[in-house]
Design a protein around this motif. Structure first.
Motif, mmCIF file in Angstrom:
data_model
loop_
_atom_site.group_PDB
_atom_site.id
_atom_site.type_symbol
_atom_site.label_atom_id
_atom_site.label_comp_id
_atom_site.label_asym_id
_atom_site.label_seq_id
_atom_site.Cartn_x
_atom_site.Cartn_y
_atom_site.Cartn_z
ATOM 1 N N GLN A 197 -10.079 -61.779 28.569
ATOM 2 C CA GLN A 197 -10.198 -60.533 29.553
ATOM 3 C C GLN A 197 -10.439 -59.379 28.335
ATOM 4 O O GLN A 197 -9.801 -59.115 27.431
ATOM 5 C CB GLN A 197 -9.097 -60.174 30.217
ATOM 6 C CG GLN A 197 -9.457 -58.765 30.939
ATOM 7 C CD GLN A 197 -8.011 -58.715 31.899
ATOM 8 O OE1 GLN A 197 -7.145 -58.214 31.490
ATOM 9 N NE2 GLN A 197 -8.129 -59.307 33.071
ATOM 10 N N GLU B 242 -10.935 -55.351 27.904
ATOM 11 C CA GLU B 242 -10.558 -54.140 28.568
ATOM 12 C C GLU B 242 -11.165 -53.106 27.480
ATOM 13 O O GLU B 242 -10.672 -52.949 26.259
ATOM 14 C CB GLU B 242 -9.097 -54.057 28.733
ATOM 15 C CG GLU B 242 -8.723 -52.567 29.457
ATOM 16 C CD GLU B 242 -7.367 -52.623 29.823
ATOM 17 O OE1 GLU B 242 -6.955 -51.540 30.253
ATOM 18 O OE2 GLU B 242 -6.616 -53.287 29.243
ATOM 19 N N SER C 251 -11.564 -46.859 32.213
ATOM 20 C CA SER C 251 -11.333 -47.957 31.755
ATOM 21 C C SER C 251 -12.093 -48.987 32.684
ATOM 22 O O SER C 251 -12.109 -48.640 33.904
ATOM 23 C CB SER C 251 -10.045 -48.456 31.643
ATOM 24 O OG SER C 251 -9.316 -47.997 32.831
ATOM 25 N N TRP C 252 -12.411 -50.185 32.011
ATOM 26 C CA TRP C 252 -13.018 -51.351 32.833
ATOM 27 C C TRP C 252 -12.871 -52.447 32.151
ATOM 28 O O TRP C 252 -12.589 -52.368 30.980
ATOM 29 C CB TRP C 252 -14.772 -50.869 33.071
ATOM 30 C CG TRP C 252 -15.218 -51.037 31.823
ATOM 31 C CD1 TRP C 252 -16.167 -52.088 31.511
ATOM 32 C CD2 TRP C 252 -15.975 -49.848 30.985
ATOM 33 N NE1 TRP C 252 -16.990 -51.738 30.488
ATOM 34 C CE2 TRP C 252 -16.748 -50.491 30.034
ATOM 35 C CE3 TRP C 252 -15.060 -48.475 30.585
ATOM 36 C CZ2 TRP C 252 -16.968 -49.701 28.955
ATOM 37 C CZ3 TRP C 252 -15.760 -47.907 29.571
ATOM 38 C CH2 TRP C 252 -16.413 -48.637 28.680
ATOM 39 N N ARG C 253 -12.983 -53.579 32.792
ATOM 40 C CA ARG C 253 -12.864 -54.939 32.370
ATOM 41 C C ARG C 253 -14.088 -55.768 32.396
ATOM 42 O O ARG C 253 -14.789 -55.644 33.278
ATOM 43 C CB ARG C 253 -11.774 -55.381 33.007
ATOM 44 C CG ARG C 253 -10.310 -54.874 32.722
ATOM 45 C CD ARG C 253 -9.150 -55.507 33.410
ATOM 46 N NE ARG C 253 -7.868 -54.820 33.113
ATOM 47 C CZ ARG C 253 -6.577 -55.192 33.871
ATOM 48 N NH1 ARG C 253 -6.736 -56.077 34.706
ATOM 49 N NH2 ARG C 253 -5.718 -54.426 33.389
ATOM 50 N N LYS D 97 -11.681 -51.179 22.561
ATOM 51 C CA LYS D 97 -11.606 -52.530 23.233
ATOM 52 C C LYS D 97 -10.525 -53.255 22.716
ATOM 53 O O LYS D 97 -9.747 -53.427 21.734
ATOM 54 C CB LYS D 97 -12.937 -53.465 22.668
ATOM 55 C CG LYS D 97 -12.828 -54.795 23.224
ATOM 56 C CD LYS D 97 -13.971 -55.631 22.194
ATOM 57 C CE LYS D 97 -13.952 -56.964 22.691
ATOM 58 N NZ LYS D 97 -15.116 -57.588 22.229
#
Length: 322
Positions: free
Chosen positions: A211, A213, A222-224, A280
């Motif tokens: 994952q 992030e 923020s996003w994944r 990141k």
């Protein structure tokens, strides 16, 4: 071999489902864990009397040490070998495999090796040496003679990744052909169960999920993004022989893993403001049954590649818990 060091760790499927692993014994290339996964939810592997002792070697067929080292490790993994030899795979796939089959070559090597190991207790039987010629030929055919075709030296890590990917791809194609052949229902119920993606030997044993992030440096959005992995590449820290006047202690695998997962600033386009800088943070979302670590010892200079020979301290177990 070829700048590749591989550590494989078997774990139960219950652990593999967690986001945070616990401490378990670590196995290296020379000492692969043989424990089969019997935890709840683990695949139903065929229980056959297979001997996994490592007294069977592989013949060098011309600078093939990169291949022999990987095969010794991979074919010492009990869950993988049991899945390769499962009746449902063999019966369903055989009519749909190519003439030079990667699956058949792996199957034959695994079967012959385990059979020889079981018979090795007989003093009248000499220690066998297996020849992986059929596997090498099948892989070179798969890559149109561009890889593994001659007797040149190859990178063991590249062989490991390519061989596993080619094996799963061949099984996937054969599975589809077997499914298409079953479009017309048979007059009687087949004793051979249907195949699905979980039957892919390599994906079910080596595939994990990362994952990623991201946090935008400008707007803090923020996003994944998730990604699958077969192995984790570990980068060595900058070389330094002295620390405060004293010889520096060699790092261990766990320390290198932690440094690999440290936050870093990267160039990526923000989903909200189109800025191109973000922090990141990477973590393991899903652990594979067998965790494979690739230690990157090579770096490149203007004069060509250079191999680092830093010593890495052994550890009995690793933990990725934060």
């Amino acid at each position: 071999t070829g700048g590749y060091e591989m550590a494989m760790r078997s774990m139960s499927s219950r652990e593999a489902a967690r986001d945070v692993p616990v401490r378990r014994p670590l196995s290296t290339t020379g000492n692969i864990m043989n424990g089969i996964n019997n935890a709840a939810g683990a695949p139903n592997l065929k229980q056959t009397p297979i001997n996994f002792s490592s007294n069977t070697g592989f013949r060098n067929i011309g600078n093939s040490c990169y291949m022999n080292a990987v095969l010794s490790a991979v074919l010492g993994l009990r869950p993988l070998v049991l899945e390769l030899q499962a009746d449902r795979l063999l019966e369903r796939l055989t009519p749909h495999l190519p003439a030079r089959s990667i699956f058949r070559a792996f199957f034959d090597l695994a079967l012959t090796r385990s059979t020889h190991n079981a018979a090795a207790g007989n003093s009248e039987i000499s220690t066998p040496v297996l020849t992986p010629r059929l596997l090498k030929d099948a892989l070179s055919a798969r890559f149109s003679e561009e890889k593994f075709a001659d007797h040149g030296q190859e990178d063991a890590h590249e062989f490991f990744v390519d061989a596993l990917a080619a094996l799963d791809e061949e099984v996937k194609v054969a599975m589809k052909a077997a499914t298409d052949a079953d479009v017309t229902p048979p007059l009687h119920t087949s004793s051979v169960p249907a195949l699905d993606a979980t039957a892919l030997p390599c994906a079910s044993n080596f595939e994990g999920e990362l994952q990623n992030e991201f946090v935008c440096c400008k707007c803090s959005h923020s996003w994944r993004r998730d990604e699958l992995f077969i192995d984790l590449s570990i980068v060595l820290a900058p070389s330094s022989k002295m620390s405060q006047g004293q010889p520096q202690q060699p790092p261990n695998v766990e320390e290198l893993l932690r440094s690999t997962f440290e936050s870093e600033q990267v160039e990526v386009v923000c989903e909200m403001c189109d800025a191109r800088q973000a922090i990141k943070r990477q973590s393991i979302k899903r652990l594979p049954r067998v965790l494979t670590l690739h230690l990157k010892r090579f770096y490149y200079t203007d004069s060509g590649p250079v191999k680092r020979s830093d010593r890495i301290a052994p550890v009995p177990s690793i933990s990725l818990a934060r």
